[in-house]
Design a protein around this motif. Sequence first.
Motif, PDB file in Angstrom:
ATOM      1  N   PHE A 125      -1.615  11.609 -39.567  1.00  0.00           N
ATOM      2  CA  PHE A 125      -1.673  10.332 -38.885  1.00  0.00           C
ATOM      3  C   PHE A 125      -3.088   9.774 -38.875  1.00  0.00           C
ATOM      4  O   PHE A 125      -3.313   8.602 -39.180  1.00  0.00           O
ATOM      5  N   HIS A 160       3.958   7.524 -29.431  1.00  0.00           N
ATOM      6  CA  HIS A 160       2.539   7.774 -29.657  1.00  0.00           C
ATOM      7  C   HIS A 160       2.299   9.236 -29.920  1.00  0.00           C
ATOM      8  O   HIS A 160       1.217   9.635 -30.278  1.00  0.00           O
ATOM      9  N   TYR A 161       3.291  10.048 -29.571  1.00  0.00           N
ATOM     10  CA  TYR A 161       3.031  11.477 -29.465  1.00  0.00           C
ATOM     11  C   TYR A 161       3.576  12.265 -30.637  1.00  0.00           C
ATOM     12  O   TYR A 161       4.739  12.162 -30.983  1.00  0.00           O
ATOM     13  N   VAL A 178      -2.684   6.282 -23.960  1.00  0.00           N
ATOM     14  CA  VAL A 178      -3.711   5.865 -24.909  1.00  0.00           C
ATOM     15  C   VAL A 178      -3.205   6.213 -26.309  1.00  0.00           C
ATOM     16  O   VAL A 178      -2.614   7.266 -26.506  1.00  0.00           O
ATOM     17  N   ASP A 179      -3.421   5.339 -27.286  1.00  0.00           N
ATOM     18  CA  ASP A 179      -2.832   5.609 -28.589  1.00  0.00           C
ATOM     19  C   ASP A 179      -3.574   6.739 -29.320  1.00  0.00           C
ATOM     20  O   ASP A 179      -4.684   7.087 -28.975  1.00  0.00           O
ATOM     21  N   PRO A 180      -2.922   7.321 -30.333  1.00  0.00           N
ATOM     22  CA  PRO A 180      -3.423   8.572 -30.918  1.00  0.00           C
ATOM     23  C   PRO A 180      -4.818   8.492 -31.532  1.00  0.00           C
ATOM     24  O   PRO A 180      -5.560   9.475 -31.474  1.00  0.00           O
ATOM     25  N   VAL A 181      -5.160   7.350 -32.107  1.00  0.00           N
ATOM     26  CA  VAL A 181      -6.480   7.260 -32.723  1.00  0.00           C
ATOM     27  C   VAL A 181      -7.556   7.289 -31.627  1.00  0.00           C
ATOM     28  O   VAL A 181      -8.531   8.042 -31.687  1.00  0.00           O
ATOM     29  N   TYR A 238       0.465  16.931 -22.058  1.00  0.00           N
ATOM     30  CA  TYR A 238       0.771  17.227 -23.460  1.00  0.00           C
ATOM     31  C   TYR A 238       0.213  18.548 -23.947  1.00  0.00           C
ATOM     32  O   TYR A 238      -0.987  18.797 -23.889  1.00  0.00           O
ATOM     33  N   GLY A 290       2.735   4.928 -34.319  1.00  0.00           N
ATOM     34  CA  GLY A 290       1.643   4.004 -34.609  1.00  0.00           C
ATOM     35  C   GLY A 290       0.829   3.735 -33.372  1.00  0.00           C
ATOM     36  O   GLY A 290       1.336   3.870 -32.260  1.00  0.00           O
ATOM     37  N   PRO A 291      -0.448   3.371 -33.534  1.00  0.00           N
ATOM     38  CA  PRO A 291      -1.263   3.043 -32.360  1.00  0.00           C
ATOM     39  C   PRO A 291      -0.787   1.749 -31.699  1.00  0.00           C
ATOM     40  O   PRO A 291       0.034   1.028 -32.265  1.00  0.00           O
ATOM     41  N   ASN A 292      -1.335   1.462 -30.513  1.00  0.00           N
ATOM     42  CA  ASN A 292      -1.018   0.198 -29.834  1.00  0.00           C
ATOM     43  C   ASN A 292      -1.351  -0.966 -30.755  1.00  0.00           C
ATOM     44  O   ASN A 292      -2.373  -0.948 -31.424  1.00  0.00           O
ATOM     45  N   ALA A 329      -3.902   6.421 -40.453  1.00  0.00           N
ATOM     46  CA  ALA A 329      -3.961   5.308 -39.510  1.00  0.00           C
ATOM     47  C   ALA A 329      -5.364   4.998 -39.005  1.00  0.00           C
ATOM     48  O   ALA A 329      -5.623   3.888 -38.577  1.00  0.00           O
ATOM     49  N   ARG A 348      -7.118   8.421 -28.666  1.00  0.00           N
ATOM     50  CA  ARG A 348      -7.034   9.704 -27.981  1.00  0.00           C
ATOM     51  C   ARG A 348      -7.900  10.750 -28.670  1.00  0.00           C
ATOM     52  O   ARG A 348      -8.631  11.506 -28.040  1.00  0.00           O
ATOM     53  N   ASP A 405       0.026  19.654 -27.013  1.00  0.00           N
ATOM     54  CA  ASP A 405      -0.843  19.624 -28.194  1.00  0.00           C
ATOM     55  C   ASP A 405      -2.283  19.308 -27.801  1.00  0.00           C
ATOM     56  O   ASP A 405      -3.217  19.683 -28.482  1.00  0.00           O
TER      57      ASP A 405
END
Lengths: 320, 308
Positions: free
Chosen positions: B302, B191-192, A170-173, A202, B38-40, B306, A175, A204
């Motif tokens: 980020f 992503h990490y 899942v992308d960071p935003v 993870y 960056g996000p998907n 973002a 997440r 973090d």
Amino acid sequence: MLIEAQNLQRSFGSTRAVDGVSLQVAPGELYGLVGPDGAGKTTVMRMLCGAILPDRQAGEAQTRIHIAGYDIARETEQARAHIGYLPQRFSLYEDLTVMENLRFFAEVRGLSTQDWKPRCLEILQFVGLDEFTDRRAGQLSGGMKQKLGLAAALVHQPQVLLLDEPTTGVDPVTRQDFWQLIIRLAAVTTQEGIAVLVSTPYMDEATRCQRVGFMRQGRITVEGTPAALRQRLEGQIVELRGRPLAGLRKLAETVPEVEAVQMFGDRIHLRVQAGKAGQVIERLGVLATEQDMEVSMLRSIQPQLEDVFIALLEGGPDNG
Amino acid sequence: MAEQVIAAQELTRRFGSFTAVDHISFSMQAGEVMGYLGPNGSGKTTTIRMLLGLLLPTEGTASVLGYDIRRQSEQIRLRVGYMSQKFALYNDLTVGENLSFYAGVYGVRDKERIAEVLRQVGLSSLERERVGDLSTGWRQRLALGTAIVHRPRLLFLDEPTSGVDPTARRAFWDLIYELIAEGVSALVTTHYMDEAEYCGRVGIMRDGRLLAMDAPSALKESALPGLAWDVFIEDHGAALLLPALDSLQKCPCVLRAGLTGDHLRAITPKDSGAAALQDYLVEAGILQVRIEPVEPTLEDIFLALAAR
């Protein structure tokens, strides 16, 4: 304790997937099970929800799993009624709408016709999908599907929530969003707060939990609150920036009080013997000047959870 | 000055009315490790596909290792290595057979080179093991081996260390840094945040645009439009955590507030401070708080850049 597991063991063929795991999670607690792929996290979760049985133990080391006071082996139905489980790969009905999917899970969980609708609306609002009730599940983004999965796991108001790597891929935003929901769930202090067990590869992400267990090769090797774990290395991590970075790294490796050297993109982290940070900083400053290297930053910093796990796994000084 | 391995000017790709990559310009020197975060759907993969010459840009130009991505894509592909997060390995073949296979694809017939790569990635003793029997950490090393067997000067790594043990991750990055010391460069998409920390410079993408690109330390010092604070609620702990969060989120002096386990994280404008936060919480009835300035994490940066 809402989750109480003692001495779980499970083998698949000759592979020992879980090798003596015990863990407790209290009401209102968010417990993070952290570990790499293949450490046994999923197998623990599947045993906790009764999907697979632990191997039977001979002798004194008894295996038991109690969920909200019920023995999962003997009182499976009662125990399961209190569990919400979001597996790593869960299925939604792609051609049903968000609301229809949730209704299905509510009915499977035995919610009555008067109860399911208000409960579904409440839970959709909580996860932020209340404006999408009529959208087909197949048309949702990855993050929204994940939220619908969470809603489905919560629809019967379980006291125990098991989330298996809910944020992998899942992308960071998204997440960040999802973690805010999880933390909120545990923090909501209803009369009986719920216990949340979440697994992640993870480190973090683990820092967001109240308590963390680090899993490796089927065992929980280290456990504690993030603050207490970090405390163990307090004052022992030194950050070094400058150039040439590779040269500074070699230099740092020659200082006897330095236990481990870790290179990052634009800096180096040193783990030093307890109480020796000041000495190492002074010594490195002198050495760098002698060797004509440029140091732009040299200071003691807060240890990260990852530093602690690695130090504990190595059992002291770095052995390469 | 070091040689430029990537030089992109105003690189743009549209799919119909959708702009996947929107006028991106950056350059990368030999010996650099660049992270691309960056996000998907932010345009990371489209950018890589253009740099590999697999997809033509709608506008703009780029050169990779001195070759034009529009006209010389074959030259580029012969000289770069690519490691995908879903390692393209044959589970039924042994370590040595996988490596020989990839060597063959690139026309490398030299047995000595294969032995050298096995040594470099630390897999010499596992040469005869079936790949399907290896742990993720070992397979990751083999995937790196297959990506470097033809001595590429530029590596594209896609989430190379997701799902591995922290010790395995550190060991993997030590391998990458050894390659870098030999003059190889690497572009890492991820992503990490903790993976991005291993990169010398990090670019942050959103909606096809490159929002910032700098060293992680420099991003932490200057890319955040404010200051970061840890807020601990010292009376009634958990019970007041959510009310405190709600009031911080409404506070005009807070840019972003979030939960982190047992405390809160708040980002304020640079001219605001702990006192303003404290006053606001006291007014909301939350009296005993401890507020500490913290260094922003890459994630704070980020999210500030973002997330909208």
